[in-house]
Design a protein around this motif. Structure first.
Motif, mmCIF file in Angstrom:
data_model
loop_
_atom_site.group_PDB
_atom_site.id
_atom_site.type_symbol
_atom_site.label_atom_id
_atom_site.label_comp_id
_atom_site.label_asym_id
_atom_site.label_seq_id
_atom_site.Cartn_x
_atom_site.Cartn_y
_atom_site.Cartn_z
ATOM 1 N N ASN A 1 -56.390 -0.880 1.313
ATOM 2 C CA ASN A 1 -56.006 -0.019 0.189
ATOM 3 C C ASN A 1 -57.174 0.835 -0.285
ATOM 4 O OD1 ASN A 1 -53.404 -0.945 0.188
ATOM 5 N ND2 ASN A 1 -53.645 -2.304 -1.592
ATOM 6 N N ALA A 2 -58.361 0.253 -0.305
ATOM 7 C CA ALA A 2 -59.535 1.001 -0.753
ATOM 8 C C ALA A 2 -59.837 2.170 0.175
ATOM 9 C CB ALA A 2 -60.739 0.060 -0.848
ATOM 10 N N ARG A 3 -59.691 1.959 1.452
ATOM 11 C CA ARG A 3 -59.933 3.033 2.419
ATOM 12 C C ARG A 3 -58.922 4.154 2.252
ATOM 13 N NH1 ARG A 3 -61.031 -0.892 7.667
ATOM 14 N NH2 ARG A 3 -63.243 -1.309 7.224
ATOM 15 N N GLU A 4 -57.679 3.790 1.994
ATOM 16 C CA GLU A 4 -56.632 4.809 1.832
ATOM 17 C C GLU A 4 -56.836 5.652 0.585
ATOM 18 O OE1 GLU A 4 -53.080 2.514 1.884
ATOM 19 O OE2 GLU A 4 -53.099 2.202 4.077
ATOM 20 N N THR A 5 -57.522 5.098 -0.408
ATOM 21 C CA THR A 5 -57.754 5.827 -1.669
ATOM 22 C C THR A 5 -59.218 6.224 -1.840
ATOM 23 O OG1 THR A 5 -57.976 3.690 -2.812
ATOM 24 C CG2 THR A 5 -55.807 4.743 -2.844
ATOM 25 N N ASN A 6 -59.995 6.113 -0.765
ATOM 26 C CA ASN A 6 -61.409 6.520 -0.764
ATOM 27 C C ASN A 6 -62.238 5.801 -1.834
ATOM 28 O OD1 ASN A 6 -61.173 8.465 1.362
ATOM 29 N ND2 ASN A 6 -60.153 9.840 -0.093
ATOM 30 N N ARG A 7 -61.955 4.512 -2.006
ATOM 31 C CA ARG A 7 -62.761 3.701 -2.926
ATOM 32 C C ARG A 7 -63.683 2.802 -2.114
ATOM 33 N NH1 ARG A 7 -60.051 -0.038 -5.076
ATOM 34 N NH2 ARG A 7 -58.058 0.266 -4.003
ATOM 35 N N PRO A 8 -64.854 2.488 -2.666
ATOM 36 C CA PRO A 8 -65.773 1.611 -1.934
ATOM 37 C C PRO A 8 -65.237 0.190 -1.815
ATOM 38 C CG PRO A 8 -66.581 2.012 -4.170
ATOM 39 C CD PRO A 8 -65.413 2.924 -3.966
ATOM 40 N N SER A 9 -65.518 -0.448 -0.693
ATOM 41 C CA SER A 9 -65.102 -1.835 -0.490
ATOM 42 C C SER A 9 -66.163 -2.592 0.306
ATOM 43 C CB SER A 9 -63.747 -1.897 0.225
ATOM 44 O OG SER A 9 -63.823 -1.244 1.482
ATOM 45 N N ASP A 10 -67.414 -2.189 0.139
ATOM 46 C CA ASP A 10 -68.498 -2.784 0.917
ATOM 47 C C ASP A 10 -68.631 -4.283 0.665
ATOM 48 O OD1 ASP A 10 -68.936 -0.244 1.794
ATOM 49 O OD2 ASP A 10 -70.745 0.096 0.608
ATOM 50 N N LEU A 11 -68.505 -4.691 -0.610
ATOM 51 C CA LEU A 11 -68.667 -6.104 -0.931
ATOM 52 C C LEU A 11 -67.517 -6.930 -0.367
ATOM 53 C CD1 LEU A 11 -70.034 -6.217 -4.589
ATOM 54 C CD2 LEU A 11 -71.214 -5.745 -2.443
ATOM 55 N N ALA A 12 -66.305 -6.401 -0.463
ATOM 56 C CA ALA A 12 -65.158 -7.112 0.089
ATOM 57 C C ALA A 12 -65.322 -7.303 1.591
ATOM 58 C CB ALA A 12 -63.865 -6.356 -0.215
ATOM 59 N N GLN A 13 -65.838 -6.275 2.272
ATOM 60 C CA GLN A 13 -66.057 -6.369 3.713
ATOM 61 C C GLN A 13 -67.141 -7.398 4.025
ATOM 62 O OE1 GLN A 13 -64.334 -4.676 6.320
ATOM 63 N NE2 GLN A 13 -65.428 -6.295 7.423
ATOM 64 N N GLU A 14 -68.218 -7.382 3.254
ATOM 65 C CA GLU A 14 -69.310 -8.332 3.482
ATOM 66 C C GLU A 14 -68.858 -9.760 3.198
ATOM 67 O OE1 GLU A 14 -73.926 -7.659 2.860
ATOM 68 O OE2 GLU A 14 -72.958 -8.132 0.947
ATOM 69 N N LEU A 15 -68.084 -9.936 2.141
ATOM 70 C CA LEU A 15 -67.562 -11.259 1.809
ATOM 71 C C LEU A 15 -66.611 -11.749 2.891
ATOM 72 C CD1 LEU A 15 -67.208 -13.636 -0.149
ATOM 73 C CD2 LEU A 15 -65.503 -12.271 -1.382
ATOM 74 N N LEU A 16 -65.781 -10.871 3.398
ATOM 75 C CA LEU A 16 -64.858 -11.227 4.484
ATOM 76 C C LEU A 16 -65.624 -11.783 5.680
ATOM 77 C CD1 LEU A 16 -62.080 -11.227 5.858
ATOM 78 C CD2 LEU A 16 -62.430 -8.804 6.380
ATOM 79 N N GLU A 17 -66.709 -11.137 6.042
ATOM 80 C CA GLU A 17 -67.509 -11.596 7.172
ATOM 81 C C GLU A 17 -68.192 -12.926 6.864
ATOM 82 O OE1 GLU A 17 -70.091 -8.311 7.836
ATOM 83 O OE2 GLU A 17 -68.474 -6.971 8.493
ATOM 84 N N LEU A 18 -68.586 -13.121 5.613
ATOM 85 C CA LEU A 18 -69.251 -14.363 5.211
ATOM 86 C C LEU A 18 -68.293 -15.553 5.271
ATOM 87 C CD1 LEU A 18 -71.680 -14.751 2.217
ATOM 88 C CD2 LEU A 18 -69.796 -16.345 2.467
ATOM 89 N N LEU A 19 -67.031 -15.322 4.920
ATOM 90 C CA LEU A 19 -66.048 -16.412 4.907
ATOM 91 C C LEU A 19 -65.771 -16.968 6.308
ATOM 92 C CD1 LEU A 19 -63.436 -15.016 2.349
ATOM 93 C CD2 LEU A 19 -65.100 -16.834 1.962
ATOM 94 N N GLU A 20 -65.912 -16.128 7.327
ATOM 95 C CA GLU A 20 -65.666 -16.526 8.713
ATOM 96 C C GLU A 20 -64.358 -17.304 8.862
ATOM 97 O OE1 GLU A 20 -68.912 -18.200 10.907
ATOM 98 O OE2 GLU A 20 -70.405 -17.205 9.657
ATOM 99 N N PRO A 21 -63.228 -16.686 8.543
ATOM 100 C CA PRO A 21 -61.936 -17.384 8.683
ATOM 101 C C PRO A 21 -61.667 -17.719 10.137
ATOM 102 C CG PRO A 21 -61.608 -15.030 8.371
ATOM 103 C CD PRO A 21 -63.072 -15.282 8.132
ATOM 104 N N GLU A 22 -60.903 -18.775 10.344
ATOM 105 C CA GLU A 22 -60.594 -19.222 11.703
ATOM 106 C C GLU A 22 -59.207 -18.804 12.148
ATOM 107 O OE1 GLU A 22 -61.438 -23.340 12.294
ATOM 108 O OE2 GLU A 22 -63.416 -23.208 11.348
ATOM 109 N N GLU A 23 -58.408 -18.298 11.218
ATOM 110 C CA GLU A 23 -57.081 -17.811 11.566
ATOM 111 C C GLU A 23 -56.865 -16.456 10.912
ATOM 112 O OE1 GLU A 23 -54.105 -20.537 10.391
ATOM 113 O OE2 GLU A 23 -54.954 -22.238 11.477
ATOM 114 N N ARG A 24 -56.157 -15.585 11.583
ATOM 115 C CA ARG A 24 -55.822 -14.290 10.989
ATOM 116 C C ARG A 24 -54.412 -14.379 10.426
ATOM 117 N NH1 ARG A 24 -58.104 -9.203 11.276
ATOM 118 N NH2 ARG A 24 -56.697 -7.521 10.625
ATOM 119 N N GLN A 25 -54.326 -14.617 9.129
ATOM 120 C CA GLN A 25 -53.027 -14.769 8.486
ATOM 121 C C GLN A 25 -52.375 -13.419 8.252
ATOM 122 O OE1 GLN A 25 -53.280 -17.092 4.923
ATOM 123 N NE2 GLN A 25 -53.749 -18.977 5.992
ATOM 124 N N THR A 26 -51.075 -13.462 8.009
ATOM 125 C CA THR A 26 -50.346 -12.251 7.629
ATOM 126 C C THR A 26 -50.980 -11.667 6.377
ATOM 127 O OG1 THR A 26 -48.314 -13.186 8.505
ATOM 128 C CG2 THR A 26 -48.095 -11.316 6.997
#
Length: 304
Positions: free
Chosen positions: A248-273
Motif C-alpha cells: 500500500n505504501a508503494r502504491e501511494t508513494n509513502r516511505p516503508s523502509d522500516l516495515a521492509q527492514e522489520l520484515l527481513e528481521l522477522l525471517e518468517p518461515e511461511e509465506r501466508q496469505t
C-alpha cells in the motif's frame, strides 16, 4: 554523547505535554496526542505509522470479569520496537485509558478500566478474529512475555500537565467490587523493570519519560525475533501484514523502509496469505539504536 533513549524520552514528554495543553480528560484526544507525539519524533528518530481496520476478537472469559463468550477490541495501538544492531524486536498491544483526576503521585493508585478487556490482555486466552481480522489463535497466549498486552493511563500531574502511567496488563490487580464489567485496577507493585525469562521487561512506568525510555530500550512488549521459537506463528502473521502495508505504501508513494527492514528481521518461515488487519487502530514501528538490556543489570531491579 547523549543517551538516545533519554533524548527520545525527553522529546516525547515535551511533545505530549505541549500537544495536550488545555485538554480535558477526554480519552480519544489524549490517545491521538500520544500517537502524534510518538510519530512526531520521526524527524529525529526512525518511526513509521500505519493505519488499521477491524480489530475485534472473540474469546472465552471467566464469567466474572469477562463474559463466557466475550467480544471486544484487541487494543488501540500496536507498537513494534526493533534494533537492526541486535536483531531484536518487541511487540505490544497497548490500550489507552484516561483517569479523570489530578494526581501528585501514581504510586498505589487505582485506575478505571474495562475489566473484560483487562481480562483479555492479562489472562491472554486464545482468540478468534472478527470480520477481516484473522490473527493466529495464540497471538496472546503463546507470547513469551506478558507485556504483549499493556495499558497506558493518562492523568494530570500537580503542574496540570498530562502524564502517562504505563503498566503490563497482568501487573494490574482486579477490584473486589465492580459493576457491568467496569472497575478499578491497581498495580501489584512499584514502577520497575525486571528480568523476565532473560529479557528486561518494564512492569510499570510512572510518567511520560519513564514510559518512553523503556519503549526505546526494548523493555516493553514480547520478543518476536527469530531467536524466540514460540513466536513463529506470530512472526509469519506479522510478515503477511507488513507485506500488505509495504504494498500500500508503494502504491501511494509513502516511505516503508522500516516495515521492509522489520520484515527481513522477522525471517518468517511461511509465506501466508496477505493480511490486511494487524489488530489495532494504528501500528507504530520504532527503530531503536539501544541494545536490549544495555542499561539493565539482570541481577537487580531498575525503578522507574
Amino acid at each position: 554523547m547523549a543517551d538516545p533513549a533519554i533524548v527520545f524520552a525527553c522529546n516525547f514528554d515535551a511533545s505530549f505535554r505541549s500537544l495536550t495543553r488545555g485538554f480535558t480528560h477526554n480519552e480519544i484526544p489524549l490517545f491521538r496526542a500520544m500517537k502524534s507525539a510518538l510519530v512526531g519524533l520521526s524527524g529525529k528518530f526512525r518511526i513509521e505509522e500505519y493505519h488499521g481496520t477491524s480489530h475485534q476478537v472473540m474469546f472465552r472469559g471467566n464469567g466474572s470479569f469477562a463474559r463466557s463468550h466475550a467480544r471486544c477490541e484487541l487494543s488501540d495501538l500496536m507498537i513494534i520496537t526493533y534494533s537492526s544492531i541486535s536483531h531484536h524486536a518487541r511487540l505490544t498491544y497497548l490500550q489507552a485509558k484516561s483517569e479523570r483526576a489530578t494526581l501528585p503521585s501514581v504510586c498505589g493508585r487505582a485506575f478505571s478500566a474495562n475489566l473484560e478487556q483487562w481480562f483479555l490482555l492479562s489472562a491472554r486466552p486464545n482468540i478468534v478474529g472478527v470480520g477481516s481480522f484473522n490473527p493466529p489463535a495464540d497471538l496472546l497466549s503463546n507470547a513469551l512475555l506478558p507485556s504483549i498486552g499493556s495499558f497506558a493511563f493518562f492523568y494530570k500531574d500537580s503542574r496540570g500537565d498530562f502524564q502517562t502511567y504505563y503498566a503490563t496488563a497482568n501487573y494490574m490487580a482486579p477490584p473486589t467490587t465492580y459493576t457491568q464489567r467496569y472497575g478499578k485496577l491497581r498495580a501489584k507493585g512499584p514502577c520497575m523493570v525486571v528480568n523476565n525469562s532473560g529479557h528486561a521487561e518494564c512492569l510499570a512506568a510512572c510518567g511520560n519519560i519513564s514510559f518512553a525510555e523503556s519503549l526505546f530500550r526494548l523493555e516493553i512488549g514480547t520478543p518476536v525475533h527469530r531467536a524466540i521459537p514460540q513466536s513463529l506463528s506470530t512472526r509469519n502473521w506479522l510478515a503477511a501484514n507488513l507485506r500488505h502495508q509495504i504494498q500500500n505504501a508503494r502504491e501511494t508513494n509513502r516511505p516503508s523502509d522500516l516495515a521492509q527492514e522489520l520484515l527481513e528481521l522477522l525471517e518468517p518461515e511461511e509465506r501466508q496469505t496477505i493480511s490486511s488487519s494487524f489488530g489495532a487502530k494504528n501500528l507504530i514501528i520504532i527503530k531503536s539504536g539501544a541494545e536490549p538490556n544495555s542499561s539493565f543489570n539482570p541481577d537487580a531491579l531498575r525503578n522507574l
